[in-house]
Motif scaffolding. Structure first.
Motif, short mmCIF file in Angstrom:
data_model
loop_
_atom_site.label_atom_id
_atom_site.label_comp_id
_atom_site.label_asym_id
_atom_site.label_seq_id
_atom_site.Cartn_x
_atom_site.Cartn_y
_atom_site.Cartn_z
N GLY A 144 -16.51 27.93 32.52
CA GLY A 144 -17.43 29.03 32.82
C GLY A 144 -18.12 28.90 34.16
O GLY A 144 -17.99 29.79 35.02
N PRO A 145 -18.86 27.82 34.41
CA PRO A 145 -19.53 27.68 35.71
C PRO A 145 -18.54 27.59 36.87
O PRO A 145 -18.82 28.08 37.96
CB PRO A 145 -20.32 26.38 35.56
CG PRO A 145 -20.49 26.19 34.09
CD PRO A 145 -19.25 26.75 33.48
N SER A 146 -17.37 26.96 36.63
CA SER A 146 -16.40 26.79 37.72
C SER A 146 -15.83 28.12 38.19
O SER A 146 -15.58 28.31 39.38
CB SER A 146 -15.27 25.86 37.26
OG SER A 146 -15.77 24.58 36.91
N LEU A 147 -15.64 29.05 37.25
CA LEU A 147 -15.09 30.35 37.62
C LEU A 147 -16.06 31.19 38.43
O LEU A 147 -15.68 32.23 38.98
CB LEU A 147 -14.67 31.12 36.36
CG LEU A 147 -13.37 30.65 35.69
CD1 LEU A 147 -13.19 31.31 34.33
CD2 LEU A 147 -12.17 30.97 36.60
N GLN A 148 -17.33 30.74 38.50
CA GLN A 148 -18.31 31.47 39.30
C GLN A 148 -18.17 31.17 40.79
O GLN A 148 -18.61 31.97 41.62
CB GLN A 148 -19.73 31.13 38.84
CG GLN A 148 -19.98 31.42 37.37
CD GLN A 148 -19.74 32.87 36.99
OE1 GLN A 148 -20.16 33.79 37.70
NE2 GLN A 148 -19.02 33.07 35.90
N HIS A 149 -17.56 30.03 41.14
CA HIS A 149 -17.43 29.71 42.55
C HIS A 149 -16.01 29.28 42.96
O HIS A 149 -15.74 29.05 44.12
CB HIS A 149 -18.42 28.59 42.95
CG HIS A 149 -18.20 27.31 42.21
ND1 HIS A 149 -18.80 27.04 41.01
CD2 HIS A 149 -17.46 26.22 42.52
CE1 HIS A 149 -18.44 25.84 40.59
NE2 HIS A 149 -17.63 25.32 41.49
N MET B 241 -25.59 16.99 25.54
CA MET B 241 -25.79 16.45 26.89
C MET B 241 -24.52 16.66 27.71
O MET B 241 -23.41 16.43 27.23
CB MET B 241 -26.12 14.96 26.82
CG MET B 241 -26.35 14.32 28.18
SD MET B 241 -26.61 12.53 28.04
CE MET B 241 -24.99 12.00 27.55
N ASN B 242 -24.68 17.08 28.95
CA ASN B 242 -23.53 17.37 29.81
C ASN B 242 -23.71 16.66 31.14
O ASN B 242 -24.52 17.07 31.97
CB ASN B 242 -23.39 18.88 30.02
CG ASN B 242 -22.11 19.24 30.75
OD1 ASN B 242 -21.33 18.37 31.13
ND2 ASN B 242 -21.90 20.53 30.95
N LEU B 243 -22.97 15.58 31.34
CA LEU B 243 -22.98 14.85 32.60
C LEU B 243 -21.62 14.95 33.26
O LEU B 243 -20.59 14.83 32.60
CB LEU B 243 -23.32 13.37 32.37
CG LEU B 243 -24.72 13.03 31.85
CD1 LEU B 243 -24.85 11.53 31.61
CD2 LEU B 243 -25.78 13.50 32.83
N LEU B 244 -21.63 15.20 34.57
CA LEU B 244 -20.39 15.26 35.36
C LEU B 244 -19.40 16.28 34.80
O LEU B 244 -18.19 16.12 34.89
CB LEU B 244 -19.73 13.87 35.42
CG LEU B 244 -20.60 12.73 35.99
CD1 LEU B 244 -19.85 11.43 35.94
CD2 LEU B 244 -21.04 13.06 37.41
N ASN B 245 -19.94 17.31 34.16
CA ASN B 245 -19.11 18.39 33.63
C ASN B 245 -18.22 17.93 32.48
O ASN B 245 -17.18 18.54 32.20
CB ASN B 245 -18.24 19.01 34.73
CG ASN B 245 -18.06 20.51 34.54
OD1 ASN B 245 -18.86 21.16 33.88
ND2 ASN B 245 -17.01 21.06 35.12
#
Length: 431
Positions: free
Chosen positions: A118-123, A397-401
């Motif tokens: 999701g976040p990756s497709l934003q950039h 918890m989400n570290l380093l994706n």
């Protein structure tokens, strides 16, 4: 038929030592199932398990996929191709593996992997993301081919991994409560049917609880008039498209390792533990190789990585004789291929179903698997490591994706080594 009694106790490592442990590819212990075997072993409860496994895959996971893709700006054609690819690989991998090993070996696609996109497709552009699908598939395949996956997973005590599974599966249990509160007209009769059929063995013998729950839910949905199908017609058949990949360092560094870890540790790890809890002997290295191979196939259709599915396998092993449960996986695999062909139509119909129906059905079908996960995680040894794993995993918890389930296992294992030395010293270790 050889016995399938599990060699793994709750004190032992995730992968038990076996006579064929030196082989890279785990061989089937029985001959592959043929049509005669399939027709002899199939029964309504296994068909129900396969259908419910398909309903699970075609509802919530598809909704997540569509939401992530739409937010990332994917076109309708790209989304349809994505859905086609994940169902195609799930169906083919499940059919081949389940018939070959005569075990319920259900494959799907990585939902945590989809979420982290999701976040990756934003950039990142979609071709860049597709490029990471190809590379992560190759990495998963390479790690499986070296045998390192089995050795890594053999070092992790089962209670620690079962604690991760319990944390991931917990939301299915809470879904029963939330759906009953939000829509009692749908979820209430389903819960009642499950309880009655489970509490009265005579009734459950003729109508398995999960099958009765499914039938009751369908009747409740129809009777309440809550099936809201969109009146605007959409495409019936899927038309897969090929997205030419772009390989950039930025995209590769951001996504390849998290995708690979999610498949090999989070997803396949769940599947292995669920199957072992059901007294099956899943082929860990072959799982990795098949996941990597079909992840490359998925990438050709612009779809996320393939993997072994913990929840799906929990549904496929939820009832019946373990020697016949592979027939439910065959049903699931065949229906997945149909869904690949009719991906747009299926998606439209599943999204028209009340959310409470999906949540209650999934939660009740996973109830036994959730109970087994907690018992295996906290009933014997490694309980500190299991508790740390459970808490970290459930914290999201989400570290380093990378998904929280990986960090849960990592932190749980490290603290267990420091604080539970006696348990580790007395536990047999696979070579």
């Amino acid at each position: 038929m050889p016995s399938h009694t599990s060699e793994q106790s709750t004190r032992g490592p995730l992968v038990a030592a076996a006579p064929s442990r030196s082989r890279l590819l785990e061989r089937p212990e029985v001959r592959p199932a043929g049509l005669r075997d399939l027709f002899r072993d199939v029964a309504p409860q296994y068909v129900a398990n396969g259908v419910i496994g398909l309903i699970f895959s075609a509802s919530g996971p598809i909704a997540v996929t569509l939401a992530v893709g739409a937010a990332g700006g994917l076109s309708q054609a790209e989304l349809a191709s994505w859905v086609f690819g994940i169902f195609l690989s799930a169906g083919l991998a499940t059919l081949v593996m389940s018939l070959l090993y005569r075990q319920p070996l259900g494959f799907a696609w990585s939902i945590p992997g989809t979420v982290l996109l999701g976040p990756s497709l934003q950039h990142l552009s979609f071709p860049e993301v597709v490029g990471t699908f190809f590379v992560s598939g190759l990495l998963i395949l390479a790690l499986g081919a070296t045998g390192v996956v089995r050795r890594f997973m053999a070092a992790i005590p089962m209670p620690i991994v079962m604690a991760m599974v319990a944390a991931v599966f917990l939301r299915f249990g809470t879904d029963i409560v939330t759906s009953s509160q939000a829509n009692p007209v749908i979820a209430g009769p389903m819960v009642l049917a499950f309880v009655v059929l489970s509490a009265v063995p005579v009734l459950g013998k003729y109508l398995p609880p999960v099958l009765g729950t499914l039938a009751t839910g369908i009747i409740a949905v129809v009777a309440s008039g809550q099936f809201a199908l969109d009146s605007s017609p959409g495409p019936i058949f899927a038309t897969p498209v090929f997205t030419a990949p772009e390989f950039t360092w930025a995209a590769q560094l951001e996504l390849v390792v998290p995708l690979a870890i999610t498949v090999l540790i989070v997803q396949n790890g769940q599947g292995v533990v669920v199957l072992r809890a059901a007294e099956h002997k899943p082929p860990v290295n072959v799982f990795a190789i098949i996941s990597g191979s079909f992840s490359i196939v998925n990438a050709a259709f612009g779809a996320v990585s393939a993997c072994v599915s913990g929840p799906t396998n929990a549904l496929l092993t939820s009832s019946g004789d373990k020697h016949r449960q592979y027939t439910g996986a065959v049903v699931y695999g065949m229906l997945s291929l149909v869904c690949a062909l009719l991906a747009p139509t299926l998606t439209q119909y599943m999204l028209a179903t009340p959310e409470a129906f999906i949540l209650a059905l999934g939660g009740l079908a996973m109830f036994k698997a959730l109970q087994q996960a907690f018992v295996a995680a906290f009933s014997t040894s490694f309980t500190i490591g299991a508790l740390v794993t459970f808490v970290v995993t459930i914290s999201d918890m989400n570290l380093l994706n990378i998904h929280a389930a990986f960090w849960g296992i990592l932190f749980g294992y490290i603290l267990s080594r420091l604080m539970e030395r006696h348990d580790h010293a007395s536990s047999p270790q696979a070579p």
